[in-house]
Enzyme design. Structure first.
Site, PDB file in Angstrom:
ATOM      1  N   LYS A 259     -24.053 -11.802 -21.685  1.00 15.60           N
ATOM      2  CA  LYS A 259     -23.647 -10.466 -22.118  1.00 15.60           C
ATOM      3  C   LYS A 259     -24.386  -9.350 -21.381  1.00 15.60           C
ATOM      4  CE  LYS A 259     -22.296 -11.880 -26.792  1.00 15.60           C
ATOM      5  NZ  LYS A 259     -20.849 -11.633 -26.870  1.00 15.60           N
TER       6      LYS A 259
ATOM      7  N   GLU B 186     -27.798  -2.762 -28.855  1.00 16.71           N
ATOM      8  CA  GLU B 186     -26.724  -1.794 -28.642  1.00 16.71           C
ATOM      9  C   GLU B 186     -26.416  -1.046 -29.922  1.00 16.71           C
ATOM     10  OE1 GLU B 186     -23.544  -4.373 -27.086  1.00 16.71           O
ATOM     11  OE2 GLU B 186     -22.556  -4.321 -29.028  1.00 16.71           O
TER      12      GLU B 186
ATOM     13  N   HIS C  55     -15.610 -12.215 -37.960  1.00 14.44           N
ATOM     14  CA  HIS C  55     -15.347 -12.148 -36.521  1.00 14.44           C
ATOM     15  C   HIS C  55     -14.256 -13.100 -36.055  1.00 14.44           C
ATOM     16  CE1 HIS C  55     -18.789  -9.717 -36.795  1.00 14.44           C
ATOM     17  NE2 HIS C  55     -19.685 -10.671 -36.772  1.00 14.44           N
TER      18      HIS C  55
ATOM     19  N   ARG D 189     -10.068 -16.826 -20.173  1.00 19.53           N
ATOM     20  CA  ARG D 189      -9.137 -17.918 -20.512  1.00 19.53           C
ATOM     21  C   ARG D 189      -7.904 -17.330 -21.184  1.00 19.53           C
ATOM     22  NH1 ARG D 189      -9.828 -17.330 -25.915  1.00 19.53           N
ATOM     23  NH2 ARG D 189     -11.911 -16.756 -26.564  1.00 19.53           N
TER      24      ARG D 189
HETATM   25  P1  ADP Z   1     -19.546 -13.044 -29.957  1.00 22.03           P
HETATM   26  O1  ADP Z   1     -19.465 -13.294 -28.470  1.00 22.03           O
HETATM   27  O2  ADP Z   1     -20.742 -13.668 -30.596  1.00 22.03           O
HETATM   28  O3  ADP Z   1     -18.257 -13.337 -30.665  1.00 22.03           O
HETATM   29  P2  ADP Z   1     -18.963 -10.194 -29.669  1.00 22.03           P
HETATM   30  O4  ADP Z   1     -19.817  -9.317 -28.833  1.00 22.03           O
HETATM   31  O5  ADP Z   1     -17.640 -10.597 -29.115  1.00 22.03           O
HETATM   32  O6  ADP Z   1     -19.830 -11.471 -30.101  1.00 22.03           O
HETATM   33  O7  ADP Z   1     -18.733  -9.505 -31.083  1.00 22.03           O
HETATM   34  C1  ADP Z   1     -18.090 -10.186 -32.134  1.00 22.03           C
HETATM   35  C2  ADP Z   1     -17.628  -9.204 -33.196  1.00 22.03           C
HETATM   36  O8  ADP Z   1     -18.761  -8.495 -33.761  1.00 22.03           O
HETATM   37  C3  ADP Z   1     -16.691  -8.099 -32.712  1.00 22.03           C
HETATM   38  O9  ADP Z   1     -15.327  -8.508 -32.712  1.00 22.03           O
HETATM   39  C4  ADP Z   1     -16.947  -7.023 -33.734  1.00 22.03           C
HETATM   40  O10 ADP Z   1     -16.227  -7.328 -34.921  1.00 22.03           O
HETATM   41  C5  ADP Z   1     -18.433  -7.150 -34.036  1.00 22.03           C
HETATM   42  N1  ADP Z   1     -19.243  -6.297 -33.153  1.00 22.03           N
HETATM   43  C6  ADP Z   1     -19.738  -6.614 -31.941  1.00 22.03           C
HETATM   44  N2  ADP Z   1     -20.435  -5.596 -31.390  1.00 22.03           N
HETATM   45  C7  ADP Z   1     -20.391  -4.589 -32.286  1.00 22.03           C
HETATM   46  C8  ADP Z   1     -20.931  -3.252 -32.332  1.00 22.03           C
HETATM   47  N3  ADP Z   1     -21.671  -2.766 -31.334  1.00 22.03           N
HETATM   48  N4  ADP Z   1     -20.692  -2.506 -33.441  1.00 22.03           N
HETATM   49  C9  ADP Z   1     -19.967  -2.987 -34.470  1.00 22.03           C
HETATM   50  N5  ADP Z   1     -19.436  -4.228 -34.495  1.00 22.03           N
HETATM   51  C10 ADP Z   1     -19.645  -5.027 -33.435  1.00 22.03           C
END
Ligand code: ADP
Length: 496
Positions: free
Chosen positions: A116, A200, A235, A291
């Site tokens: 990331k 973040e 999620h 993907r």
């Molecule tokens: P992972 O790779 O573990 O699935 P992601 O970065 O894709 O993590 O985030 C998964 C979910 O978490 C997102 O779809 C959202 O619902 C929530 N999320 C991620 N980052 C944020 C953020 N900065 N603020 C609020 N919700 C977030």
């Protein structure tokens, strides 16, 4: 051109890929565990190879056995589907080292998007907006605290190697940070063997909007518009649609252009998805999935393109034969994920044998399933049984069709989340397109089982009666007041 494709997956997505390959005259090889000997994807393929016992770690995740199966059957390409090995760079590398075509981006692209912090750095350099925060892992809790003060609380601590929401912690105020930082590090170390954690901004009420992109081996990249997937539980996406009810054509073009820049920055080849969070008119890069996504059919419905066909074509080196301007956006499409989970019982997994399944049909309806009567649903694999997708010339028609199709879909033998989807389709905020990723927290009533035992009994008798009643006599779904709009006139719809 690819002659014979090994599909390194199971369930609905393996079947979906086999169908796409067959339409292109490509022979197919299914792989399966001992538990999946009679699975629909096995019966659908031209050949099948057993690769190990039921647990994924001993079958679908065994790179050596998959490569061996490809060699033994003379396959010249491997499609990873989603999940399992689809985003593991060593798998893409191993396939190419064996002299086979990997249907997806290079191992290098997968690797760069899997981290990331590296992904954030690359996106920033490419001019793609990222969630405000730092782009390197914090050395220690003090550095994380300094960053958090600058960003402003609440913040989110995230594992650089993260996935599936692991190693993620929301921190509301300064006093909690040190403890949460250590907890996130510990979780990241045990889940990914890497304890890098960064900071973040935590967005309060964002929408999840993602852009489908498609790149060829000659440097051409187009985007195929957006999908909105805000309705999630822990999620995990539950309902997806395309286009988003929210975006204006200008915002769509802006997000699309950012996604194309993201893809170009990673020399992207194949189908991929750039995920964004959208809040107050701003959008922020979240991650790139290298993907095919579960929810790709809604994009296929609105563009008329077949994503599996295009994956196979670009993997074989064919250039895209259309431009960005030629990508259509027609009508509206909705998908619901049908899982073997009891939505009213905390989404508890349900296991057992599927006694019968009756799938919907008719105009604008697609069922992508991976089960049949007799399928054993266990705990070894993902609970996704299939996806129900509808299309209509406008959003309301797609919803009404989904209600009709949900009525027709009957799965007996295991509990499913179908009753939950029926509730969502009727819910006012959903009907009006008022969505955020907090949708289920805002609507806890959608997860409640009718608690009046008498009412529940009446409901179950009514359901049994309905099932025996002629479908022709059933009331058609009615427009909900305040949902806005009417069904538009049907227009001739020519497919590409
Ligand atoms: P992972 O790779 O573990 O699935 P992601 O970065 O894709 O993590 O985030 C998964 C979910 O978490 C997102 O779809 C959202 O619902 C929530 N999320 C991620 N980052 C944020 C953020 N900065 N603020 C609020 N919700 C977030």
């Amino acid at each position: 051109m690819i002659r014979k494709l090994l599909v390194a997956n199971r369930g609905e997505i393996a079947l979906r890929i086999i169908r796409g390959a067959r339409e292109m005259g490509v022979a197919t090889v299914a792989v399966h565990s001992e538990a999946d000997r009679l699975a629909p994807h096995v019966l659908a393929a031209d050949e099948a190879v057993e690769i190990g016992p039921a647990p994924s770690a001993e079958s679908y995740l065994r790179i050596d056995r998959l490569i061996e199966a490809a060699r033994a059957t003379g396959a010249d390409a491997v499609h990873p589907g989603y999940g399992f090995l689809s985003e593991r760079a060593p798998f893409a590398d191993a396939v190419e080292e064996a002299g086979l075509i990997f249907v997806g981006p290079t191992g290098e692209t997968i690797r760069s998007m899997g981290d990331k912090t590296e992904a954030r750095q690359r996106m920033q350099a490419a001019g793609v907006p990222i969630v405000p925060g730092i782009v390197d892992a914090a050395k220690d809790a003090d550095e994380a605290l300094a960053a958090a003060r600058e960003i402003g609380f609440p913040v989110l601590l995230k594992a650089a190697a993260g996935g599936g929401g692991k190693g993620m912690r929301v921190v509301e105020e300064e006093g909690e940070l040190a403890k949460s930082f250590e907890a996130a590090q510990r979780e990241a170390r045990s889940a990914f063997g890497d304890d890098s954690v960064y900071v973040e901004k935590y967005l309060g009420r964002p929408r999840h909007i993602e852009i489908q992109i498609l790149g060829d081996a000659h440097g051409n990249v187009v985007h195929l518009h957006e999908r909105e997937c805000s309705i999630q539980r822990r999620h995990q996406k539950l309902v997806e649609e395309a286009p988003s009810a929210l975006l204006t054509p200008e915002q769509r073009a802006e997000m699309g252009a950012a996604a194309v820049r993201a893809a170009q920055a990673t020399k992207y080849r194949g189908a991929g998805t750039v995920e964004f969070l959208w809040q107050d008119g701003e959008f922020y890069f979240l991650e790139m999935n290298t993907r095919l996504q579960v929810e790709h059919p809604v994009t296929e419905f609105i563009t008329g393109l077949d994503l599996v066909h295009w994956q196979l074509k670009v993997a074989a080196g064919e250039p895209l034969d259309f431009t960005q301007e030629e990508v259509r956006l027609q009508g509206h499409s909705i998908e619901v994920r049908v899982t073997s989970e009891d939505a009213f019982g905390g989404f508890l997994p349900s296991t057992g044998s599927v006694h019968s399944i009756s799938v919907p049909g008719g105009p604008g309806v697609r069922w992508d399933g991976g089960i049949t009567a007799g399928t054993e649903v266990g705990l070894h694999y993902d609970p996704l049984l299939g996806k129900l997708i509808t299309w209509g010339p406008d959003r309301l028609t797609a919803i009404i069709r989904m209600e009709r199709a949900l009525d027709e879909l009957v799965i007996r033998g295991v509990n499913t989340c179908l009753p939950f989807h029926r509730e969502v389709m009727r819910e006012k905020d959903f009907r009006e397109g008022n969505l955020t990723i907090r949708y289920l927290e805002d609507h806890p009533e959608l997860l409640e089982r009718p608690d009046d035992p008498e009412l529940a009994e009446v409901a179950s008798i009514a359901a049994a009666l309905l099932e025996h009643r002629s479908r022709a006599t059933r009331a058609a779904p009615r427009l909900v007041e305040g949902a806005g709009g009417r069904m538009s006139n049907w227009r001739a719809f020519g497919w590409r």
